[in-house]
Design an enzyme around this catalytic site. Structure first.
Site, short mmCIF file in Angstrom:
data_model
loop_
_atom_site.label_atom_id
_atom_site.label_comp_id
_atom_site.label_asym_id
_atom_site.label_seq_id
_atom_site.Cartn_x
_atom_site.Cartn_y
_atom_site.Cartn_z
N SER A 261 24.60 48.74 -1.78
CA SER A 261 24.63 47.71 -0.74
C SER A 261 23.82 48.16 0.47
O SER A 261 23.67 49.36 0.73
CB SER A 261 26.08 47.44 -0.30
OG SER A 261 26.76 46.81 -1.35
N ALA B 152 24.59 53.41 -1.08
CA ALA B 152 24.78 52.41 -0.04
C ALA B 152 24.01 52.81 1.21
O ALA B 152 23.92 53.99 1.55
CB ALA B 152 26.26 52.25 0.28
N TYR C 175 -1.30 -6.03 -3.27
CA TYR C 175 -1.26 -5.50 -1.91
C TYR C 175 -0.86 -4.03 -1.90
O TYR C 175 0.03 -3.62 -2.65
CB TYR C 175 -0.21 -6.25 -1.07
CG TYR C 175 -0.53 -7.68 -0.72
CD1 TYR C 175 -1.80 -8.23 -0.91
CD2 TYR C 175 0.46 -8.48 -0.17
CE1 TYR C 175 -2.06 -9.55 -0.56
CE2 TYR C 175 0.21 -9.80 0.18
CZ TYR C 175 -1.05 -10.33 -0.01
OH TYR C 175 -1.31 -11.62 0.33
N GLY D 235 -5.14 -4.03 6.29
CA GLY D 235 -4.37 -4.55 7.44
C GLY D 235 -3.85 -3.43 8.34
O GLY D 235 -3.79 -2.27 7.95
N ARG E 272 3.67 -3.44 13.23
CA ARG E 272 5.13 -3.40 13.39
C ARG E 272 5.76 -2.08 12.93
O ARG E 272 6.93 -1.82 13.17
CB ARG E 272 5.77 -4.58 12.65
CG ARG E 272 5.71 -5.86 13.45
CD ARG E 272 6.27 -7.03 12.67
NE ARG E 272 5.32 -7.49 11.65
CZ ARG E 272 5.65 -8.32 10.65
NH1 ARG E 272 6.89 -8.75 10.52
NH2 ARG E 272 4.74 -8.70 9.77
C1 UD1 Z 1 -0.37 -13.37 2.79
C2 UD1 Z 1 -0.61 -14.72 2.13
C3 UD1 Z 1 0.71 -15.49 2.07
C4 UD1 Z 1 1.73 -14.68 1.31
C5 UD1 Z 1 1.87 -13.30 1.94
C6 UD1 Z 1 2.78 -12.44 1.11
C7 UD1 Z 1 -2.86 -15.38 2.72
C8 UD1 Z 1 -3.71 -16.22 3.58
N1 UD1 Z 1 -1.57 -15.46 2.92
O1 UD1 Z 1 0.11 -13.55 4.09
O2 UD1 Z 1 0.52 -16.74 1.43
O3 UD1 Z 1 2.99 -15.34 1.31
O4 UD1 Z 1 0.60 -12.66 2.03
O5 UD1 Z 1 3.04 -11.25 1.79
O6 UD1 Z 1 -3.39 -14.69 1.87
N2 UD1 Z 1 -5.10 -7.53 4.32
C9 UD1 Z 1 -6.37 -7.00 4.30
N3 UD1 Z 1 -7.31 -7.51 5.14
C10 UD1 Z 1 -7.03 -8.54 5.98
C11 UD1 Z 1 -5.74 -9.08 5.99
C12 UD1 Z 1 -4.80 -8.56 5.14
O7 UD1 Z 1 -6.65 -6.07 3.56
O8 UD1 Z 1 -7.94 -8.94 6.72
C13 UD1 Z 1 -4.09 -6.97 3.44
C14 UD1 Z 1 -2.97 -6.33 4.21
O9 UD1 Z 1 -3.20 -4.94 4.39
C15 UD1 Z 1 -1.77 -6.57 3.30
C16 UD1 Z 1 -2.11 -7.85 2.59
O10 UD1 Z 1 -3.50 -8.02 2.72
O11 UD1 Z 1 -1.64 -5.55 2.33
C17 UD1 Z 1 -1.38 -9.05 3.16
O12 UD1 Z 1 -1.67 -9.17 4.52
P1 UD1 Z 1 -0.64 -9.88 5.50
O13 UD1 Z 1 -1.31 -10.07 6.80
O14 UD1 Z 1 0.66 -9.20 5.44
O15 UD1 Z 1 -0.42 -11.27 4.75
P2 UD1 Z 1 -0.49 -12.72 5.34
O16 UD1 Z 1 -1.91 -13.11 5.52
O17 UD1 Z 1 0.45 -12.87 6.45
#
Ligand code: UD1
Ligand code: CA
Length: 485
Positions: free
Chosen positions: A412, A430, A108, A15, A19
């Site tokens: 010193s 010194a 994650y 991801g 933010r």
């Molecule tokens: C996801 C879950 C949600 C859960 C939340 C917890 C899904 C559809 N939703 O939300 O139910 O409550 O996590 O935090 O799974 N990532 C990838 N590739 C992608 C998208 C994400 O590697 O294409 C990774 C991100 O780097 C991150 C993790 O997956 O480490 C979660 O991604 P994020 O977008 O924060 O989670 P959500 O999909 O919003």
């Protein structure tokens, strides 16, 4: 092989993390002396999976390089252009030569406080229930943004619905999906081939696997943790600081339970990689980083930062900044010392106030007490370096080393112009500039003869407070001489 040992752990780290507003990929930001991803990988590795896979995407080269630096045995998997956690896991499995048979754990890369023990409990519960999927959940005060966990009357999980796809009733559920799961590998692989992108975000949701498994007549269960911090992710720098603070609190709590005194836990920072012995005392404002170790009975602080330092038993390190230094048993450092890499201070030695050291060995019981620079030097045992001395190690082009023997007493304000050797038991005067070797037991001095020009201030600085003070002193002396006469 233990039955709870998973076939694979897949850590999602593709991801973007917009933010964070950072040029550094989110998972490479650090708390407690490790990247967020490093924490996630350490917890994953503790499960001893047959394969540890990290899925990368955003800034893949930087993240991939970091993955292999942290754990050379990890498998780096690239996510393609299709978005979503489901796609990420599919890409992770595709990177393995053979589909993992057995349990596959998904975690994650941006959830740094998750502990190996919690993952072990998840895997154990998964094995005991015989479910196809076991999801780690938590009940939170504000579930906004998370996927909600929907259960049937028996408590089994029927589905996870994303916040953006949820209706009002579903949004009222406060049990959230952590995004951490144990899957039956075969069920996971099969279901991933069947998920689509028909949802509010147009992504392939990993959570759809749960519904598919359920529809196929398999069980999906939840393990709910009461320790919400462990499933908390970092999305921005406010959360980075909050999780960093909590991690530090946990690290210090563990050390206090192990016998370390921490006077001010809120103002003391200790990396997860640091080692402390019982009866170490950490005073306020102490920061211990990297591979720093502190032996029993040592006191660090106040206001001391040590990176990759080794502190011996009973040493005292006060208001010091140190990197790559070794401090011997019972030694004293500071206040206001700067120890640079390659500093080795022997047992009961001293590096005192406003002293900087680098690539310097200071032997047993030897002291550099005040206002000095010791660079590229070897000082033997039981020697004393006078205040305000400099090891002149750099001629503008080359650096050279100097050696001081055992039981030396240098004056010193000495300059030791490297390379130079002062023999055992030698003394220096010194203000000496030592350019040539001093034989053992010799006295060496080089300061020019002191000259006195009587009455100079009253003649050349007439009318100044100095001249007036001099005149008063002279009158007093002459008066006293007159009275005696
Ligand atoms: C996801 C879950 C949600 C859960 C939340 C917890 C899904 C559809 N939703 O939300 O139910 O409550 O996590 O935090 O799974 N990532 C990838 N590739 C992608 C998208 C994400 O590697 O294409 C990774 C991100 O780097 C991150 C993790 O997956 O480490 C979660 O991604 P994020 O977008 O924060 O989670 P959500 O999909 O919003
Ligand atoms: Ca997230």
């Amino acid at each position: 092989m233990t039955p709870s040992r998973p076939a694979a752990v897949v850590v999602l780290a593709a991801g973007e993390g917009t933010r964070m507003r950072s040029a550094t990929p989110k998972v490479l930001h650090r708390i407690g002396g490790r990247s967020l991803l490093g924490h996630a990988m350490a917890a994953a590795r503790a499960l001893e999976p047959q394969r540890l896979v990290v899925v990368v995407g955003h800034e893949r080269d930087r993240v991939a390089a970091h993955v292999l630096e942290v754990d050379p045995d990890a498998v780096v998997a690239d996510q393609d252009d299709v978005k979503g956690t489901g796609r990420a896991v599919a890409c992770g499995l595709a990177a393995l030569a053979t589909a993992p048979a057995g349990t596959v754990v998904v975690t994650y890369g941006d959830v740094p406080l998750l502990e190996a023990a919690t993952l072990r409990e998840l895997v154990a519960a998964h094995g005991e229930s015989g479910a196809a999927v076991t999801v780690l959940t938590a009940e939170v005060a504000d579930p906004t943004g998370y996927g909600r966990v929907l259960r049937d009357a028996a408590g089994d999980v029927t589905a996870i619905v994303e916040h953006k796809d949820a209706d009002e009733g579903q949004r009222a559920v406060r049990e959230i999906n952590s995004g951490i799961y144990a899957f039956d590998g075969a069920v996971l692989a099969d279901a991933l081939g069947r998920i689509g992108t028909d949802n509010a975000q147009g992504e392939m949701y990993l959570t759809d696997v749960l519904e598919i498994a359920r529809a196929d007549g398999r069980r999906v269960v939840a393990v709910r943790t009461t320790d919400v911090w462990q499933v908390e992710g970092v999305n921005d720098r406010v959360q980075l600081a909050a999780l960093g603070e909590e991690l530090n609190r946990r690290v210090l709590t563990a050390w206090m339970r192990a016998g370390v005194t921490v006077v001010d836990p809120a103002g003391t920072w200790v990396d997860v990689t640091v080692g402390l012995a019982p009866d170490v005392t950490l005073l306020p404002g102490t920061q211990l980083h990297g591979r720093t170790t502190v032996a029993g009975g040592a006191t660090i602080g106040p206001d001391t930062t040590l990176l990759d330092c080794e502190v011996g038993p009973g040493a005292d390190v006060v208001r010091t900044h140190g990197t790559g230094a070794s401090i011997g048993a019972g030694a004293d450092v500071g206040p206001f010392a700067y120890l640079r890499p390659g500093t080795v201070l022997g047992e009961r030695g001293k590096i005192g106030t406003f002293v900087e050291t680098k690539n310097a060995t200071i032997g047993t019981g030897s002291k550099v007490p005040h206002l000095s620079y010791v660079g590229d030097a070897e000082i033997g045992a039981h020697s004393n370096i006078g205040a305000s001395s400099v090891f002149v190690n750099y001629d503008g082009v080359h650096k050279a080393r100097s050696t001081i023997g055992d039981h030396c007493r240098t004056g010193s304000d000495n300059m030791f112009v490297a390379p130079v050797t002062v023999g055992d038991g030698a003394y220096t005067g010194a203000g000496a500039v030592i350019r040539h070797d001093v034989p053992p037991g010799a006295l060496s001095f080089s300061a020019a003869q002191q000259q006195i020009v009587e009455g100079w201030v009253e003649r050349r600085r007439a009318g100044t407070p100095s001249a007036e003070a001099a005149a008063r002193a002279r009158a007093g002396t002459e008066g006293a001489e007159g009275a005696r006469a």
